[in-house]
Design an enzyme around this catalytic site. Structure first.
Site, PDB file in Angstrom:
ATOM      1  N   ASN A   1      10.967 -30.729 -17.206  1.00  0.00           N
ATOM      2  CA  ASN A   1       9.982 -29.786 -15.995  1.00  0.00           C
ATOM      3  C   ASN A   1       8.696 -30.979 -16.008  1.00  0.00           C
ATOM      4  O   ASN A   1       8.384 -31.522 -16.946  1.00  0.00           O
ATOM      5  CB  ASN A   1       9.645 -28.553 -16.533  1.00  0.00           C
ATOM      6  N   GLY A   2       8.347 -31.077 -14.649  1.00  0.00           N
ATOM      7  CA  GLY A   2       7.077 -31.982 -14.481  1.00  0.00           C
ATOM      8  C   GLY A   2       7.387 -33.136 -13.639  1.00  0.00           C
ATOM      9  O   GLY A   2       8.475 -33.248 -12.955  1.00  0.00           O
TER      10      GLY A   2
ATOM     11  N   TRP B   1      13.449 -26.847  -9.579  1.00  0.00           N
ATOM     12  CA  TRP B   1      12.862 -26.693  -8.231  1.00  0.00           C
ATOM     13  C   TRP B   1      12.594 -28.195  -7.689  1.00  0.00           C
ATOM     14  O   TRP B   1      11.763 -28.751  -8.398  1.00  0.00           O
ATOM     15  CB  TRP B   1      11.474 -25.748  -8.279  1.00  0.00           C
TER      16      TRP B   1
ATOM     17  N   CYS C   1      10.653 -25.172 -12.070  1.00  0.00           N
ATOM     18  CA  CYS C   1      11.717 -25.659 -13.138  1.00  0.00           C
ATOM     19  C   CYS C   1      11.444 -24.744 -14.514  1.00  0.00           C
ATOM     20  O   CYS C   1      10.536 -24.207 -14.860  1.00  0.00           O
ATOM     21  CB  CYS C   1      11.809 -27.042 -13.511  1.00  0.00           C
TER      22      CYS C   1
ATOM     23  N   GLU D   1      -4.550  -8.220   3.895  1.00  0.00           N
ATOM     24  CA  GLU D   1      -3.309  -8.209   3.718  1.00  0.00           C
ATOM     25  C   GLU D   1      -2.776  -7.341   2.308  1.00  0.00           C
ATOM     26  O   GLU D   1      -1.982  -6.637   2.123  1.00  0.00           O
ATOM     27  CB  GLU D   1      -2.827  -9.634   3.035  1.00  0.00           C
TER      28      GLU D   1
ATOM     29  N   HIS E   1     -24.400 -11.412  18.264  1.00  0.00           N
ATOM     30  CA  HIS E   1     -23.851 -11.353  19.693  1.00  0.00           C
ATOM     31  C   HIS E   1     -22.829 -10.159  19.747  1.00  0.00           C
ATOM     32  O   HIS E   1     -22.125 -10.166  20.467  1.00  0.00           O
ATOM     33  CB  HIS E   1     -23.034 -12.582  19.806  1.00  0.00           C
TER      34      HIS E   1
ATOM     35  N   GLU F   1     -10.124 -16.978   5.988  1.00  0.00           N
ATOM     36  CA  GLU F   1      -9.065 -16.725   5.165  1.00  0.00           C
ATOM     37  C   GLU F   1      -9.267 -15.546   4.064  1.00  0.00           C
ATOM     38  O   GLU F   1      -8.379 -14.927   3.584  1.00  0.00           O
ATOM     39  CB  GLU F   1      -8.577 -18.103   4.174  1.00  0.00           C
TER      40      GLU F   1
ATOM     41  N   LYS G   1      -7.289 -12.348   3.360  1.00  0.00           N
ATOM     42  CA  LYS G   1      -6.644 -11.830   2.010  1.00  0.00           C
ATOM     43  C   LYS G   1      -6.761 -10.247   1.785  1.00  0.00           C
ATOM     44  O   LYS G   1      -5.769  -9.855   1.447  1.00  0.00           O
ATOM     45  CB  LYS G   1      -7.205 -12.840   1.213  1.00  0.00           C
TER      46      LYS G   1
ATOM     47  N   ARG H   1      11.256 -17.350 -11.041  1.00  0.00           N
ATOM     48  CA  ARG H   1      10.114 -18.337 -10.887  1.00  0.00           C
ATOM     49  C   ARG H   1      10.721 -19.076  -9.669  1.00  0.00           C
ATOM     50  O   ARG H   1       9.766 -20.222  -9.062  1.00  0.00           O
ATOM     51  CB  ARG H   1      10.165 -19.257 -12.091  1.00  0.00           C
TER      52      ARG H   1
ATOM     53  N   LYS I   1       7.207 -12.671   2.493  1.00  0.00           N
ATOM     54  CA  LYS I   1       7.002 -14.106   1.941  1.00  0.00           C
ATOM     55  C   LYS I   1       7.020 -15.230   2.807  1.00  0.00           C
ATOM     56  O   LYS I   1       6.356 -16.101   3.136  1.00  0.00           O
ATOM     57  CB  LYS I   1       7.516 -14.349   0.596  1.00  0.00           C
TER      58      LYS I   1
HETATM   59  O1  M6R Z   1       5.219 -20.274   4.719  1.00  0.00           O
HETATM   60  P1  M6R Z   1       4.137 -20.601   5.525  1.00  0.00           P
HETATM   61  O2  M6R Z   1       2.865 -21.077   4.943  1.00  0.00           O
HETATM   62  O3  M6R Z   1       4.543 -21.108   6.783  1.00  0.00           O
HETATM   63  O4  M6R Z   1       3.732 -19.050   6.004  1.00  0.00           O
HETATM   64  C1  M6R Z   1       2.784 -18.846   6.887  1.00  0.00           C
HETATM   65  C2  M6R Z   1       2.160 -17.343   6.847  1.00  0.00           C
HETATM   66  O5  M6R Z   1       2.928 -16.321   7.160  1.00  0.00           O
HETATM   67  C3  M6R Z   1       1.741 -17.021   5.295  1.00  0.00           C
HETATM   68  O6  M6R Z   1       0.523 -18.020   5.184  1.00  0.00           O
HETATM   69  C4  M6R Z   1       0.871 -15.665   5.430  1.00  0.00           C
HETATM   70  O7  M6R Z   1      -0.199 -15.566   6.238  1.00  0.00           O
HETATM   71  C5  M6R Z   1       0.482 -15.245   4.050  1.00  0.00           C
HETATM   72  N1  M6R Z   1       1.116 -13.967   3.634  1.00  0.00           N
HETATM   73  C6  M6R Z   1      -0.709 -15.093   3.726  1.00  0.00           C
HETATM   74  O8  M6R Z   1      -1.265 -14.833   2.449  1.00  0.00           O
END
Ligand code: M6R
Length: 612
Positions: free
Chosen positions: A100-101, A74, A2, A492, A508, A485, A489, A27, A607
């Site tokens: 907001n909040g 939001w 928000c 990516e 292995h 994860e 990251k 935002r 995204k």
């Molecule tokens: O919006 P979602 O959580 O469903 O998205 C899933 C993936 O596309 C998302 O987590 C993607 O792997 C990210 N870019 C990772 O940083």
């Protein structure tokens, strides 16, 4: 997230407010609204959708106005609709509020306002109670009314109130949500974020928790929680608009990493009963019997959310005694999964719009299986179609690489596991108490992990890592999903090929790739497998691998084995992944920086993946 803008002065308020709201669009939001002081009355205009939609609803006469407030919402409580958009009127329409909040006790207040004082509500939001409370307490001073109103409120707020009784005045209050007063000549401003102010002033006064402000064109007065006037220093803003949008950070990703202590707290808020320390998930309507008789859970998600699911499996099995299978949604939807009689599917999705996750959800529902969604976006497709929803309160995530949303997914999964575990009589109450205590300490510990001193330790290793095209992440037990994860990251945003292995798997096969200098990030936080992981680290060391270890304070023998160590504050092993995730995010970030990659918008990625 928000956004708030307020203006009182001599210029066209509607233009200033609309421009301010546009500056806050980055935002993320789903509706917008404005309240103007127009000929002795308040006029509110609202629109679900964009600020441009709101603008198209404004009348020509609106430009005469010199005082008003504007908001981008939001959605949290209530869907993104015109009615739920802010500002909210009180019954008499002489008061309008933006906020907001989250007002935690909004249900109790709503009931009191309806039953005891006859107020009528127009929206589903928690915010609307504020407007009615201010009306209820108003005698002849808006500041006094706001003070009395917030005295009834539990939760977080940055709020601004205007009233047709006092047409030049804006009254503000802050608790756990930012609010900044902008100082002008015969005009003053208020905003939740600096970008909304920059076109008008760089002189500001920043409100702290518990403070109030009374703002007119000529005067800004700030008061503490006891009502004592405070002489606050003027804070001069030196940021340009781009760095202001990122809160002064170079990238959204770093800003979002830094927000993790706050969003972890937000995701726990209202879900731990302060009276008895028990986890309470009031928003989930599964009956106790349904939870007690669960035979199996499938967790289905994509990417980072899938990695959160891998941890979810471990903690649900460990704490609630339920067998859990985890699958990536793109596979699950084309398989013929065998559902048990008492089956639950948990889908996890930040955006709530990921095509594969949505398809998996639909498939499960078609088969008559109940779906619980863990998602960050109120009103998203996933949230609308699931039987049950547990929101993560991470706020909008702008960087493509998910960080704070992932962390809140972990917190949500712990809450579910503890809640289910206690209900099923599987988790002893002493153990649950210990975990809840640990959960509540996480925001403070995350602050520690993010301290400048800790961050400095990462730079040297990232310099080394940035020169390689391959890297490994290893860990055992709960460290393994964190390693997965961490590797994603790094891939990516730095474009380094990173692979995660259960540390025991190294010998292995992948050990063949360890030669002098090969970067290996080793997570070693779990006591039960500590010695085993340490041996795996030694195996890497013996072949010249450059190990960066992430471990708990006190594990000094790790330092003897490796190039660099990042120590985490002492935490229950079960909760360690929340802290351990952070240095892996920062390794990806600093390595990407060193390689000059586009951190917030990595190549080829979006995204939200709304297509197959
Ligand atoms: O919006 P979602 O959580 O469903 O998205 C899933 C993936 O596309 C998302 O987590 C993607 O792997 C990210 N870019 C990772 O940083």
């Amino acid at each position: 997230m928000c956004g708030i803008v307020g203006y009182t002065g001599f210029k066209e308020a509607n233009t200033i407010l609309i421009d301010g709201l546009k500056k806050l669009e980055y935002r993320g939001y789903d509706s917008a609204g404005i309240a103007l002081q127009l000929e002795g009355k308040l006029k509110i205009t609202k629109a679900a959708g964009s600020v441009a939609d709101l603008e198209s609803k404004m009348d020509e006469g609106d430009s005469e106005v010199k005082v008003g407030i504007g908001h981008t919402r939001w959605a949290t409580h209530g869907r993104p609709t015109d009615e739920n958009a802010h500002p909210h009127y009180s019954c008499c329409e002489k008061f309008a509020v933006i906020h907001n909040g989250i007002i935690e006790n909004h249900q109790a207040l709503r009931q009191w306002l309806k039953e005891e004082t006859g107020h009528e509500f127009r929206s589903e939001t928690d915010t609307e109670v504020l407007a009615h409370l201010v009306e209820e307490y108003y005698k002849d001073d808006l500041l006094e009314a706001v003070r009395n109103a917030v005295a009834r409120v539990e939760g977080s707020y940055a709020m601004v109130v205007i009233s047709s009784h006092e047409p030049e005045r804006l009254v503000c209050a802050r608790q756990d949500s930012p609010l900044i007063v902008g100082l002008g000549e015969d005009e003053n401003f208020v905003a939740s974020d600096i970008p909304a102010l920059l076109a008008h002033t760089r002189k500001t006064k920043i409100l702290e928790d518990g403070e109030f402000a009374s703002i007119t064109p000529e005067q800004v007065e700030i008061f503490d929680a006891e009502g004592k006037s405070i002489d606050k220093e003027v804070f001069e803003i030196t940021w340009d608009i781009e760095s202001a949008e990122k809160g002064g950070y170079e990238h959204f990703m770093l800003k979002e990493i830094m927000e993790q202590p706050a969003v972890a707290k937000e995701t726990m808020r209202q879900r731990i009963d302060p009276a008895n320390g028990r986890v309470k998930l009031d928003e989930i309507n599964l009956t106790d019997e349904e939870i007690q008789t669960l035979d199996n859970i499938y967790i289905v998600a994509c990417g980072t959310a899938y990695h959160a699911g891998l941890l979810g499996k471990a903690v649900l099995e460990d704490l609630a005694g339920i067998p859990v299978e985890v699958d990536v949604a793109s596979e699950f939807r084309y398989r013929r999964p065998i559902f048990k009689e008492n089956q639950l599917v948990i889908v996890i999705s930040q955006s709530g719009e990921t095509a594969d996750t949505l398809a998996a959800l639909r498939m499960a529902r078609q088969k008559g299986v109940k779906v619980l969604a863990i998602t960050n976006v109120v009103g998203s497709s996933v949230s609308r179609e699931a039987d049950e929803v547990l929101y993560t309160w991470a706020g909008p995530e702008i960087a493509v690489a998910s960080t704070k949303a992932y962390l809140t997914q972990l917190v949500a999964l712990y809450l579910v596991a503890i809640y289910f575990g206690e209900l099923r009589g599987y988790l002893a109450s002493e153990k649950a108490d210990e975990l809840v205590k640990g959960l509540k300490e996480l925001p403070g510990q995350l602050e520690q992990v993010l301290s400048e001193e800790s961050l400095a330790k990462l730079h040297k290793y990232c310099e080394h890592l940035s020169k390689w095209d391959n890297a490994f992440f290893v860990g055992r037990n709960l460290d393994y999903p964190v390693a997965r994860e961490g590797a994603l990251k790094l891939k990516e945003i730095s474009y380094i090929h990173a692979e995660a292995y259960a540390a025991g798997e190294l010998k292995h096969g992948p050990l063949a790739l360890i030669v002098d200098g090969v970067p290996v990030v080793a997570l070693i936080t779990q006591k039960a497998v500590y010695d085993k992981t340490l041996s795996n680290i030694q195996e890497v060391n013996a072949r010249g691998g450059a190990v960066f270890a992430i471990t708990m304070e006190g594990n000094d023998d790790v330092a003897e084995q490796v190039e660099s160590v990042f120590y985490l504050p002492p935490v229950n092993d079960v909760l360690a992944p929340v802290l351990a995730a952070v240095p892996t995010q920062l390794i990806a970030y600093y390595t990407a920086l060193a390689r000059g990659s586009s951190v917030d918008k990595p190549r080829n990625l979006a995204k939200s993946v709304t297509v197959e």
